[in-house]
Design a protein around this motif. Structure first.
Motif, PDB file in Angstrom:
ATOM      1  N   TYR A 152       7.311   4.892  48.357  1.00  0.00           N
ATOM      2  CA  TYR A 152       6.897   5.138  46.982  1.00  0.00           C
ATOM      3  C   TYR A 152       6.060   3.997  46.400  1.00  0.00           C
ATOM      4  CZ  TYR A 152      10.110   9.123  46.393  1.00  0.00           C
ATOM      5  OH  TYR A 152      10.747  10.337  46.494  1.00  0.00           O
ATOM      6  N   PHE A 153       6.260   2.793  46.865  1.00  0.00           N
ATOM      7  CA  PHE A 153       5.742   1.626  46.162  1.00  0.00           C
ATOM      8  C   PHE A 153       4.567   0.948  46.868  1.00  0.00           C
ATOM      9  CE2 PHE A 153      10.389   1.978  45.533  1.00  0.00           C
ATOM     10  CZ  PHE A 153      10.357   2.465  44.236  1.00  0.00           C
ATOM     11  N   TYR A 193       2.582   9.606  48.167  1.00  0.00           N
ATOM     12  CA  TYR A 193       1.602  10.625  48.552  1.00  0.00           C
ATOM     13  C   TYR A 193       0.164  10.130  48.449  1.00  0.00           C
ATOM     14  CZ  TYR A 193       5.732  13.548  48.104  1.00  0.00           C
ATOM     15  OH  TYR A 193       7.003  14.075  48.239  1.00  0.00           O
ATOM     16  N   GLN A 194      -0.007   8.839  48.138  1.00  0.00           N
ATOM     17  CA  GLN A 194      -1.326   8.203  48.106  1.00  0.00           C
ATOM     18  C   GLN A 194      -2.308   8.920  47.172  1.00  0.00           C
ATOM     19  OE1 GLN A 194      -2.255   5.031  50.348  1.00  0.00           O
ATOM     20  NE2 GLN A 194      -0.305   5.160  49.255  1.00  0.00           N
ATOM     21  N   LEU A 246       8.337  10.719  38.974  1.00  0.00           N
ATOM     22  CA  LEU A 246       7.016  11.142  38.534  1.00  0.00           C
ATOM     23  C   LEU A 246       6.108  11.412  39.731  1.00  0.00           C
ATOM     24  CD1 LEU A 246       5.129  11.704  36.188  1.00  0.00           C
ATOM     25  CD2 LEU A 246       4.533   9.265  36.144  1.00  0.00           C
ATOM     26  N   GLN A 247       6.255  10.638  40.788  1.00  0.00           N
ATOM     27  CA  GLN A 247       5.459  10.868  41.993  1.00  0.00           C
ATOM     28  C   GLN A 247       5.762  12.235  42.607  1.00  0.00           C
ATOM     29  OE1 GLN A 247       5.039   7.704  44.872  1.00  0.00           O
ATOM     30  NE2 GLN A 247       5.400   6.116  43.334  1.00  0.00           N
ATOM     31  N   GLU A 248       7.019  12.609  42.625  1.00  0.00           N
ATOM     32  CA  GLU A 248       7.386  13.920  43.157  1.00  0.00           C
ATOM     33  C   GLU A 248       6.824  15.037  42.276  1.00  0.00           C
ATOM     34  OE1 GLU A 248       8.667  14.441  46.026  1.00  0.00           O
ATOM     35  OE2 GLU A 248       9.214  12.374  46.509  1.00  0.00           O
ATOM     36  N   LYS A 249       6.909  14.842  40.965  1.00  0.00           N
ATOM     37  CA  LYS A 249       6.352  15.827  40.035  1.00  0.00           C
ATOM     38  C   LYS A 249       4.837  15.930  40.212  1.00  0.00           C
ATOM     39  CE  LYS A 249      10.104  16.766  37.480  1.00  0.00           C
ATOM     40  NZ  LYS A 249      10.662  18.112  37.231  1.00  0.00           N
TER      41      LYS A 249
END
Length: 220
Positions: free
Chosen positions: A89-90, A101-102, A125-128
């Motif tokens: 994620y980071f 997910y870049q 938020l990244q998953e969303k």
């Protein structure tokens, strides 16, 4: 009569047992004295999913059991994330693409995210964002999915999941060009990954979960 006696005995015993466990939580129990053998058990998970599992050994040679996601949407997400960032994620790559997910900052703006720094440190938020971006791409490519799914282009069988994965890599416009040029236009990113490669690598996943949405936004 016998049933009434059993109830009279079992209920107080059960209460005493629960109270004892609450008062003495550190007491040791021999698991061999407790068994579900002979009981009729109900499950709410499909048998094929329960059986589809895998194990591997980590660097300490400890066997780890993990669910096998197969060709599910979760499998699609995690496979793509592993290709993009090994699921980190980071991370930020050398071109400034962010997270698991870049994502690029311009793509994030399209789905309502204007603070790349906040995005990077917010896994939820990244998953969303992944779902929202995929919904948006599916709307843009909805006609191409209908037209080309199941056909073979440049030696690759075209599937919806392959199209959506390639759109994540190169944008929906590049995917349209690949499909409509019969594979002659094959976008390649700075690291050498191409639309054709993503089409093939991520083919056959179940992405029916994703609903086409022109105005998809990532919100938590």
């Amino acid at each position: 009569m016998f049933k009434n006696r059993v109830k009279t005995f079992v209920l107080p015993f059960s209460i005493c047992f629960v109270v004892a466990m609450a008062l003495y939580p550190d007491s040791k129990l021999d698991p061999e004295n407790y068994s579900t053998e002979g009981l009729e058990l109900d499950y709410n998970i499909k048998e094929d999913l329960a059986l589809n599992s895998q194990s591997y050994k980590n660097e300490n040679t400890t066997t780890i059991f993990t669910p096998y996601l197969g060709k599910s949407f979760e499998g699609f997400k995690e496979a793509l994330a592993f290709k993009e960032s090994r699921g980190n994620y980071f991370t930020v790559n050398t071109l400034g693409y962010l997270g698991k997910y870049q994502f690029g900052s311009e793509t994030l703006k399209l789905i309502g995210i204007y603070s790349p720094k906040s995005f990077l440190y917010n896994p939820e938020l990244q998953e969303k964002a992944f779902v929202a971006n995929t919904e948006r791409n599916k709307w843009i490519l909805r006609n191409d999915i209908k037209r080309f799914e199941g056909k073979s282009i440049a030696g690759v069988r075209i599937t919806e999941s392959g199209i959506l994965a390639a759109a994540h890599l190169a944008g929906p416009g590049s995917v349209k060009k690949f499909l409509r040029s019969s594979g002659n236009y094959n976008f390649s990113d700075a690291y050498g990954s191409t639309v054709r490669y993503y089409m093939k690598k991520f083919s056959g996943y179940d992405t029916s979960f994703v609903k086409p949405n022109k105005k998809a936004k990532a919100r938590i």
